[in-house]
Design an enzyme around this catalytic site. Structure first.
Site, PDB file in Angstrom:
ATOM      1  N   HIS A  19       0.839  -1.207   0.000  1.00  0.00           N
ATOM      2  CA  HIS A  19       0.000   0.000   0.000  1.00  0.00           C
ATOM      3  C   HIS A  19       0.871   1.254   0.000  1.00  0.00           C
ATOM      4  O   HIS A  19       0.641   2.185  -0.766  1.00  0.00           O
ATOM      5  CB  HIS A  19      -0.880   0.046   1.261  1.00  0.00           C
ATOM      6  N   LYS A  43     -16.632  -7.042   6.681  1.00  0.00           N
ATOM      7  CA  LYS A  43     -15.679  -7.914   7.371  1.00  0.00           C
ATOM      8  C   LYS A  43     -15.464  -7.415   8.800  1.00  0.00           C
ATOM      9  O   LYS A  43     -15.568  -6.228   9.057  1.00  0.00           O
ATOM     10  CB  LYS A  43     -14.324  -7.891   6.653  1.00  0.00           C
ATOM     11  N   ARG A  92      -1.317  -6.442  -8.310  1.00  0.00           N
ATOM     12  CA  ARG A  92      -0.081  -7.143  -7.975  1.00  0.00           C
ATOM     13  C   ARG A  92       0.207  -8.261  -8.953  1.00  0.00           C
ATOM     14  O   ARG A  92       1.338  -8.511  -9.328  1.00  0.00           O
ATOM     15  CB  ARG A  92      -0.181  -7.739  -6.558  1.00  0.00           C
ATOM     16  N   SER A 130      -3.049  -7.589   2.936  1.00  0.00           N
ATOM     17  CA  SER A 130      -3.421  -7.382   4.337  1.00  0.00           C
ATOM     18  C   SER A 130      -3.933  -8.692   4.941  1.00  0.00           C
ATOM     19  O   SER A 130      -3.645  -9.008   6.092  1.00  0.00           O
ATOM     20  CB  SER A 130      -4.518  -6.326   4.446  1.00  0.00           C
TER      21      SER A 130
HETATM   22  O1  PNS Z   1      -8.827  -2.986  -0.096  1.00  0.00           O
HETATM   23  P1  PNS Z   1     -10.093  -3.558  -0.657  1.00  0.00           P
HETATM   24  O2  PNS Z   1     -10.883  -4.223   0.460  1.00  0.00           O
HETATM   25  O3  PNS Z   1      -9.863  -4.446  -1.829  1.00  0.00           O
HETATM   26  O4  PNS Z   1     -10.967  -2.303  -1.160  1.00  0.00           O
HETATM   27  C1  PNS Z   1     -12.224  -2.485  -1.742  1.00  0.00           C
HETATM   28  C2  PNS Z   1     -12.977  -1.146  -1.851  1.00  0.00           C
HETATM   29  C3  PNS Z   1     -13.093  -0.489  -0.486  1.00  0.00           C
HETATM   30  C4  PNS Z   1     -12.211  -0.228  -2.773  1.00  0.00           C
HETATM   31  C5  PNS Z   1     -14.376  -1.430  -2.456  1.00  0.00           C
HETATM   32  O5  PNS Z   1     -14.983  -2.462  -1.749  1.00  0.00           O
HETATM   33  C6  PNS Z   1     -15.279  -0.201  -2.444  1.00  0.00           C
HETATM   34  O6  PNS Z   1     -15.054   0.745  -3.164  1.00  0.00           O
HETATM   35  N1  PNS Z   1     -16.337  -0.253  -1.605  1.00  0.00           N
HETATM   36  C7  PNS Z   1     -17.260   0.843  -1.441  1.00  0.00           C
HETATM   37  C8  PNS Z   1     -18.645   0.456  -1.904  1.00  0.00           C
HETATM   38  C9  PNS Z   1     -18.736   0.584  -3.399  1.00  0.00           C
HETATM   39  O7  PNS Z   1     -18.604   1.645  -3.975  1.00  0.00           O
HETATM   40  N2  PNS Z   1     -18.969  -0.560  -4.068  1.00  0.00           N
HETATM   41  C10 PNS Z   1     -19.026  -0.660  -5.493  1.00  0.00           C
HETATM   42  C11 PNS Z   1     -17.635  -0.937  -6.045  1.00  0.00           C
HETATM   43  S1  PNS Z   1     -17.778  -1.736  -7.579  1.00  0.00           S
END
Ligand code: PNS
Length: 180
Positions: A19, A43, A92, A130
């Site tokens: 990150h 989660k 990645r 993570s």
């Molecule tokens: O680090 P992560 O858990 O892979 O991040 C995922 C994240 C937070 C970027 C994604 O779940 C998100 O944007 N969630 C907010 C809700 C949302 O907008 N969902 C539609 C995304 S297609």
């Protein structure tokens, strides 16, 4: 070149070296980079949002154009509210691609003006996530080199509250020499 504000959204539970690597790269190409922690994650997190924000603030204190924030609900709505024009995400390996592509296309459907930009973290971190860091740390394994030192310390404190009381961390008063 003015490339406006970008948002780097994620869970960051905990922030890893991957990150941080991506934040450093993003900070070089965007005028402002907002690292946005999702608040309403389903989660059950290891670190609270406040703890994650504190760690990220400390880790990016040397990057003046990086700001840490939190958000709830749809990422595109939050991006709009801060007038971000880009979403930064890291890829990645090929295994990340499918999920990231799906998310980028859904976000584009929701907000066509918001562009997703993918960057690759340094190859040394291509296997670091993570989730795996939490798993290794919870099983008592070493996470040195996978996360910044302050995160390593917070992991130890979280998983072993007695760590705070370890002798090397306590300043022991020096013994006085006995008078002859
Ligand atoms: O680090 P992560 O858990 O892979 O991040 C995922 C994240 C937070 C970027 C994604 O779940 C998100 O944007 N969630 C907010 C809700 C949302 O907008 N969902 C539609 C995304 S297609």
């Amino acid at each position: 070149m003015n490339k406006g504000t970008a948002i780097y959204p994620g869970s960051f539970d905990p922030p890893t070296n991957g990150h941080l690597d991506l934040i450093q790269r993003g900070a070089k190409i965007f005028e402002e980079l907002v690292v946005a922690i999702l608040r309403n994650s389903e989660k059950s997190p290891m670190f609270s949002v406040a703890e994650r924000a504190d760690m990220l603030r400390e880790l990016t204190s040397d990057l003046p154009n990086v700001r840490i924030d939190t958000f709830d609900g749809l990422m595109v709505e939050y991006a709009k509210s801060i007038e971000a024009t880009c979403v930064l995400r890291g890829i990645r390996a090929i295994s990340d691609y499918e999920y990231e592509l799906q998310m980028a296309l859904m976000n584009r459907k929701l907000e066509p003006t918001l562009e997703t930009v993918f960057m690759m973290p340094a190859v040394n971190y291509s296997y670091v996530s993570s989730r795996l860091v939490r798993e290794v740390a919870q099983a008592g394994g070493p996470v040195k080199g996978l996360v910044p030192e302050i995160v390593e310390q917070k992991l130890r404190e979280k998983l072993d509250p007695a760590y705070k009381l370890q002798p090397e961390l306590i300043e022991v008063p020096k013994k006085r020499k006995k008078k002859a």
